[in-house]
Scaffold this active site. Structure first.
Site, PDB file in Angstrom:
ATOM      1  N   SER A  35       0.823  -1.216   0.000  1.00  0.00           N
ATOM      2  CA  SER A  35       0.000   0.000   0.000  1.00  0.00           C
ATOM      3  C   SER A  35       0.850   1.256   0.000  1.00  0.00           C
ATOM      4  CB  SER A  35      -0.871   0.050   1.261  1.00  0.00           C
ATOM      5  OG  SER A  35      -1.584  -1.135   1.418  1.00  0.00           O
ATOM      6  N   HIS A  68      -1.563  -2.594  -6.931  1.00  0.00           N
ATOM      7  CA  HIS A  68      -2.211  -2.237  -5.673  1.00  0.00           C
ATOM      8  C   HIS A  68      -3.716  -2.397  -5.801  1.00  0.00           C
ATOM      9  CE1 HIS A  68      -3.247   0.961  -2.450  1.00  0.00           C
ATOM     10  NE2 HIS A  68      -3.124  -0.224  -1.909  1.00  0.00           N
ATOM     11  N   GLU A 119      -4.403   0.195  -8.819  1.00  0.00           N
ATOM     12  CA  GLU A 119      -3.289   1.117  -9.102  1.00  0.00           C
ATOM     13  C   GLU A 119      -2.129   0.278  -9.641  1.00  0.00           C
ATOM     14  OE1 GLU A 119      -2.784   5.016  -6.404  1.00  0.00           O
ATOM     15  OE2 GLU A 119      -3.116   3.219  -5.225  1.00  0.00           O
ATOM     16  N   ASN A 134      -3.665   6.623  -1.617  1.00  0.00           N
ATOM     17  CA  ASN A 134      -3.395   6.708  -0.174  1.00  0.00           C
ATOM     18  C   ASN A 134      -2.585   7.947   0.184  1.00  0.00           C
ATOM     19  OD1 ASN A 134      -4.881   4.473   0.412  1.00  0.00           O
ATOM     20  ND2 ASN A 134      -3.159   3.064   0.529  1.00  0.00           N
TER      21      ASN A 134
HETATM   22  P1  NAI Z   1      -3.003  -9.952   6.250  1.00  0.00           P
HETATM   23  O1  NAI Z   1      -2.275  -9.831   7.529  1.00  0.00           O
HETATM   24  O2  NAI Z   1      -4.468 -10.205   6.247  1.00  0.00           O
HETATM   25  O3  NAI Z   1      -2.335 -11.096   5.368  1.00  0.00           O
HETATM   26  C1  NAI Z   1      -0.946 -11.246   5.191  1.00  0.00           C
HETATM   27  C2  NAI Z   1      -0.670 -12.723   4.979  1.00  0.00           C
HETATM   28  O4  NAI Z   1       0.660 -12.869   4.530  1.00  0.00           O
HETATM   29  C3  NAI Z   1      -0.821 -13.556   6.226  1.00  0.00           C
HETATM   30  O5  NAI Z   1      -1.767 -14.574   5.972  1.00  0.00           O
HETATM   31  C4  NAI Z   1       0.569 -14.125   6.448  1.00  0.00           C
HETATM   32  O6  NAI Z   1       0.534 -15.454   6.964  1.00  0.00           O
HETATM   33  C5  NAI Z   1       1.140 -14.080   5.055  1.00  0.00           C
HETATM   34  N1  NAI Z   1       2.609 -14.076   4.998  1.00  0.00           N
HETATM   35  C6  NAI Z   1       3.457 -13.327   5.727  1.00  0.00           C
HETATM   36  N2  NAI Z   1       4.727 -13.604   5.373  1.00  0.00           N
HETATM   37  C7  NAI Z   1       4.675 -14.518   4.389  1.00  0.00           C
HETATM   38  C8  NAI Z   1       5.656 -15.196   3.630  1.00  0.00           C
HETATM   39  N3  NAI Z   1       6.943 -14.967   3.805  1.00  0.00           N
HETATM   40  N4  NAI Z   1       5.240 -16.075   2.706  1.00  0.00           N
HETATM   41  C9  NAI Z   1       3.933 -16.320   2.525  1.00  0.00           C
HETATM   42  N5  NAI Z   1       2.961 -15.699   3.222  1.00  0.00           N
HETATM   43  C10 NAI Z   1       3.334 -14.836   4.166  1.00  0.00           C
HETATM   44  O7  NAI Z   1      -2.645  -8.633   5.445  1.00  0.00           O
HETATM   45  P2  NAI Z   1      -3.458  -7.965   4.233  1.00  0.00           P
HETATM   46  O8  NAI Z   1      -4.431  -6.984   4.780  1.00  0.00           O
HETATM   47  O9  NAI Z   1      -3.934  -9.021   3.329  1.00  0.00           O
HETATM   48  O10 NAI Z   1      -2.311  -7.115   3.526  1.00  0.00           O
HETATM   49  C11 NAI Z   1      -1.363  -7.703   2.691  1.00  0.00           C
HETATM   50  C12 NAI Z   1      -0.702  -6.631   1.854  1.00  0.00           C
HETATM   51  O11 NAI Z   1      -1.678  -5.969   1.093  1.00  0.00           O
HETATM   52  C13 NAI Z   1       0.017  -5.561   2.644  1.00  0.00           C
HETATM   53  O12 NAI Z   1       1.154  -5.176   1.942  1.00  0.00           O
HETATM   54  C14 NAI Z   1      -0.994  -4.435   2.701  1.00  0.00           C
HETATM   55  O13 NAI Z   1      -0.407  -3.179   2.857  1.00  0.00           O
HETATM   56  C15 NAI Z   1      -1.601  -4.564   1.331  1.00  0.00           C
HETATM   57  N6  NAI Z   1      -2.942  -4.004   1.199  1.00  0.00           N
HETATM   58  C16 NAI Z   1      -3.870  -4.166   2.178  1.00  0.00           C
HETATM   59  C17 NAI Z   1      -5.140  -3.630   2.017  1.00  0.00           C
HETATM   60  C18 NAI Z   1      -6.200  -3.845   3.050  1.00  0.00           C
HETATM   61  O14 NAI Z   1      -7.223  -3.161   2.997  1.00  0.00           O
HETATM   62  N7  NAI Z   1      -6.038  -4.779   3.965  1.00  0.00           N
HETATM   63  C19 NAI Z   1      -5.507  -2.858   0.809  1.00  0.00           C
HETATM   64  C20 NAI Z   1      -4.472  -2.821  -0.193  1.00  0.00           C
HETATM   65  C21 NAI Z   1      -3.236  -3.344   0.026  1.00  0.00           C
END
Ligand code: NAI
Ligand code: 3HC
Length: 708
Positions: free
Chosen positions: A417, A438, A450, A488
């Site tokens: 993000s 994104h 994005e 953002n």
């Molecule tokens: P989340 O915490 O729900 O999911 C992250 C997942 O990545 C977890 O299931 C974790 O087990 C996994 N993970 C961590 N390290 C790993 C690795 N080395 N190999 C494989 N899996 C691994 O987080 P979320 O919300 O899904 O965010 C993920 C990304 O998306 C972040 O970079 C965030 O900034 C971005 N993002 C989030 C948004 C949101 O609204 N939640 C919107 C747009 C982007």
């Protein structure tokens, strides 16, 4: 002898006794001035030529007619006007047949309704989508459709703006006959039908001569629709005008109804909502026109992997599965992948529960889904999207692993993000293959994508990303690398303006109400409660060390989070969410926290009107938008507009923040910013680009040139 074709967009030719009037105005046969003139002249020719016994209107290309030429709205009108052309078609003394293929929309359907007989290919789509452009049908659609399909169904077609199938058109009485044979050309099918009609002695049959069925019941139904529309249309101008015009079809003679339709249509044309919605229509198509996507061929993508199965990984996986791609999901361990699988299954279970998907379709979709904990399983995929924790070191480690296992030429994307994608790319030996994709949450539903373009990425990778967006039915916007990209980054600034307003005297509830009154579905504090206050809190804590100690920082949200009030999911945030309540309720304890923070900082609260709140909120958005443009993070103002329309709930009828600024006038926005700067010169520094445009007497739209 048939005289030569009146215009190159409309040609005529005699096929036996049938005058074939053929429209050729690529790409969608819009009813430009030349097409209108051509159609009117062709009708005169049919009337004046004794050999002609019937007329067939067909179009070349993939579509019948996509409607009026939208580019003409807002410019001085060029005769003949479309209602007059439709009138000319209807008054033709020989039977006129329209043969519909592809899309028959807006003025296109109105041309068909003015014809005497209608044939449609089974795959044709019929609609009156003018409402989506802040308009209403303006070439007899409001008067003729109710006479054929009934007032209620016609009003619903116009209010929804959504097309119906040709089959539904037959059932509704709009279409006389369906053509099932897809091998036939419109000309062949149309000629066969016209000749058959002539052989039967089919008459000239004018819709204007019919009456609307069951007028008393129709008026009751229209009143119910009007009541419902007034509640739901959130200040939109044209929906109630549509109902008024349809009511006239029931109550007034045809010509009086037409005159009313004309007056109401012209009022819609003059509305700023029309300008905003048409800007949105074209901007959504322009965003995909970026230098890289024009100049380079996309790499083939037949398979995709997501790394991370959390909120975003699961949503992205579903979006890719829905686009027909096979998807591998990689997680850290067995427990995490089990959660990832459950997250994806939840999406499809929800669709089955709503009846949008069958169990069989769900199983077929999930058969393309491969969960795993081994990076080795991505060696053959064409494109990988990383969606792990928002932590640069974690992401770099993932990209180093991807670099080690992925095949050469695979596209490596990150869903970060905020983080520096150049730094992520530098963790690999193939920065030319690394890009930002994104997505927005929920990724299988939100339209915005994005496409973040780091310095070393190769143009064909950018082109691949735009192609993928198209397959996933996303609206792609090209963005440069910076903290927060387009959306953002700008959000952070106007959210700050909202926080300052709160600390200076407006309650979060007043701010939310003002923002809703502008047309947003929710205000910023409601959004925080919906998304979960803990997410922003974590970011703020992470940034605390690097925050400018002199910059103003409002701590109200931190105080709320410290109490464990993270919004809807915890039952409390800026609002209270009692069990069973449908929406949040203002919370006196939150107001007490706000008061305490004001007192701690020695702020004497002022009152703000809703207008003043909006002026500050929007000026902050526009000012940062100007900086984003000047920094080259957004290619054009329209890219910012589309970002906010599809990712941040900006009201569509206002066209987006930059279009809104043009509508208000940049001098006014700049004057506001200078006025606000008297109290807070650090935050309210006018963007140099805004000052420059005002000095040159230009607006943002002057920067919306096609990118080459
Ligand atoms: P989340 O915490 O729900 O999911 C992250 C997942 O990545 C977890 O299931 C974790 O087990 C996994 N993970 C961590 N390290 C790993 C690795 N080395 N190999 C494989 N899996 C691994 O987080 P979320 O919300 O899904 O965010 C993920 C990304 O998306 C972040 O970079 C965030 O900034 C971005 N993002 C989030 C948004 C949101 O609204 N939640 C919107 C747009 C982007
Ligand atoms: N006028 C002018 N240009 C139009 C147009 C129109 N009515 N409809 C589409 N275009 C242009 C698009 O801007 C695009 O141009 P570009 O290639 O330079 O970007 C090109 O045609 C192709 O359009 P799409 O990319 O949208 O092509 P698709 O195949 O995806 O969709 C379509 C085709 C379904 C016809 C879609 O373009 C569409 O929905 N068009 C608008 C239809 C509409 O709203 N009609 C009502 C007009 S108002 C009216 O008729 C008033 C009357 O009642 C008086």
């Amino acid at each position: 002898m048939v005289p030569p074709a009146p215009t190159s967009e409309v040609t005529t030719a005699l096929h036996g006794p049938v005058l074939v009037v053929s429209i050729h105005n690529p790409p969608v046969n819009a009813l430009s001035a030349a097409v209108r003139r051509g159609l009117a002249d062709a009708m005169a020719q049919a009337d004046a030529t004794p050999e002609v016994q019937g007329v067939l209107i067909v179009s070349e290309g993939r579509t019948f007619i996509a409607g009026a030429d939208i580019r003409e709205f807002g410019k001085p009108p060029v005769p003949p006007a479309l209602p007059d052309v439709c009138q000319r078609i209807e008054s033709c003394t020989k039977p006129v047949v329209a043969c519909l293929q592809g899309a028959a929309l807006g003025g296109g359907l109105e041309v068909a309704l003015a014809s005497h007989h209608r044939l449609a290919f089974a795959a044709a789509k019929l609609g009156l989508p003018e409402v989506e452009l802040g308009l209403m049908p303006g070439a007899g659609g409001t008067q003729r459709a109710p006479r054929l399909m009934g007032a209620k169904a016609a009003a619903e077609l116009m209010l929804s703006g959504k097309p119906i199938s040709a089959q539904a058109g037959v059932q509704a009485g709009l279409i006389d006959r369906l053509e099932e044979d897809t091998r036939l050309s419109p000309l062949a099918a149309g000629l066969a039908y016209t000749q058959a009609l002539l052989a039967q002695g089919a008459p000239v049959r004018r819709v204007r001569d019919r009456a609307v069925a069951e007028p008393a019941a129709a008026l009751v139904a229209l009143q119910a629709l009007a009541d419902d529309t007034a509640k739901k249309s959130r200040g939109l101008f044209s929906p109630l005008k549509i109902i008024e015009a349809v009511r006239a079809a029931v109550e007034l003679p045809f010509d009086e109804g037409m005159a009313l339709e004309r007056r109401l249509f012209l009022a819609c044309i003059d509305s700023p909502q029309r300008a905003g919605l048409i800007h949105a229509f074209f901007a959504e198509r322009e965003v995909a026109k970026v230098p890289e996507a024009r100049g380079a061929a996309p790499r083939p993508v037949a398979s995709l992997a997501v790394i991370g199965g959390g909120t975003m990984g699961a949503g992205i996986a579903a979006a890719a599965l829905d686009a027909g791609l096979p998807v591998v999901m990689v997680e850290r361990d067995d427990e995490a992948i089990a959660r990832g699988v459950a997250n994806v299954a939840k999406v499809y279970d929800g669709l089955v529960a709503k009846g949008r998907l069958t169990e069989g379709q769900k199983a077929a979709t999930l058969a393309r889904f491969t969960p795993t904990t081994r990076y080795a399983d991505v060696v053959t995929v064409d494109l990988v999207i990383e969606a792990v924790f928002e932590d640069l070191e974690v992401k770099k480690a993932v990209f180093r692993q991807l670099d080690a296992v992925c095949k050469p030429g695979a596209v490596l994307a990150t869903n970060t993000s905020y983080l520096d994608i150049d730094a992520i790319a530098a963790a690999t030996r193939r920065p030319q293959d690394v890009i930002g994709l994104h997505f927005f949450s929920p990724a299988n539903i939100m339209k915005l994508l994005e496409i973040v373009v780091p310095a070393q990425v190769s143009p064909d990778v950018v082109a691949t990303a735009f192609e993928l967006a198209k397959r996933m039915k996303k609206v792609p916007v090209r963005a440069g690398v910076c903290d927060g990209f387009i959306g953002n980054r700008i959000l952070a600034v106007y959210k700050q303006a909202a926080d300052y307003l709160m600390e200076d005297g407006a309650s979060p509830y007043e701010i939310d109400a003002a923002v809703r009154s502008f047309g947003y579905p929710m205000g910023p504090f409601q959004v925080t409660d919906l998304a979960g206050g803990d997410i922003g809190w974590a970011t703020r804590k992470r940034r605390a060390a690097t925050r400018d100690p002199w910059a103003r920082y409002v701590e109200v949200a931190d105080r709320i989070c410290e109490r464990g009030w993270f919004g809807q999911k915890t039952g409390r945030g800026f609002y209270r969410y009692p069990p069973g309540a449908r929406s949040g309720q203002p919370d006196p304890e939150v107001l007490a926290i706000v008061d305490a923070e004001r007192a701690r900082k020695g702020v004497r609260p002022r009152t703000f009107t809703a207008e003043e709140i909006l002026r500050r909120y929007l000026a902050a958005m526009v000012n940062e938008g100007a900086r984003v443009l000047a920094d080259g993070i957004a290619l054009r103002p329209l890219d910012i507009d589309v970002t906010f329309l599809h990712g941040y709930g900006f009201p569509r009828h206002r066209g987006g923040p930059m279009k809104y600024a043009d509508t208000v006038g940049l001098p006014q926005i700049l004057a506001d910013i200078r006025r606000f700067a008297e109290d807070d010169p650090l935050f309210w520094q006018p963007a140099p680009l805004l000052e420059q445009l005002v000095a040159e007497g230009r607006n943002f739209d002057s920067l919306n040139q096609p990118a080459d």
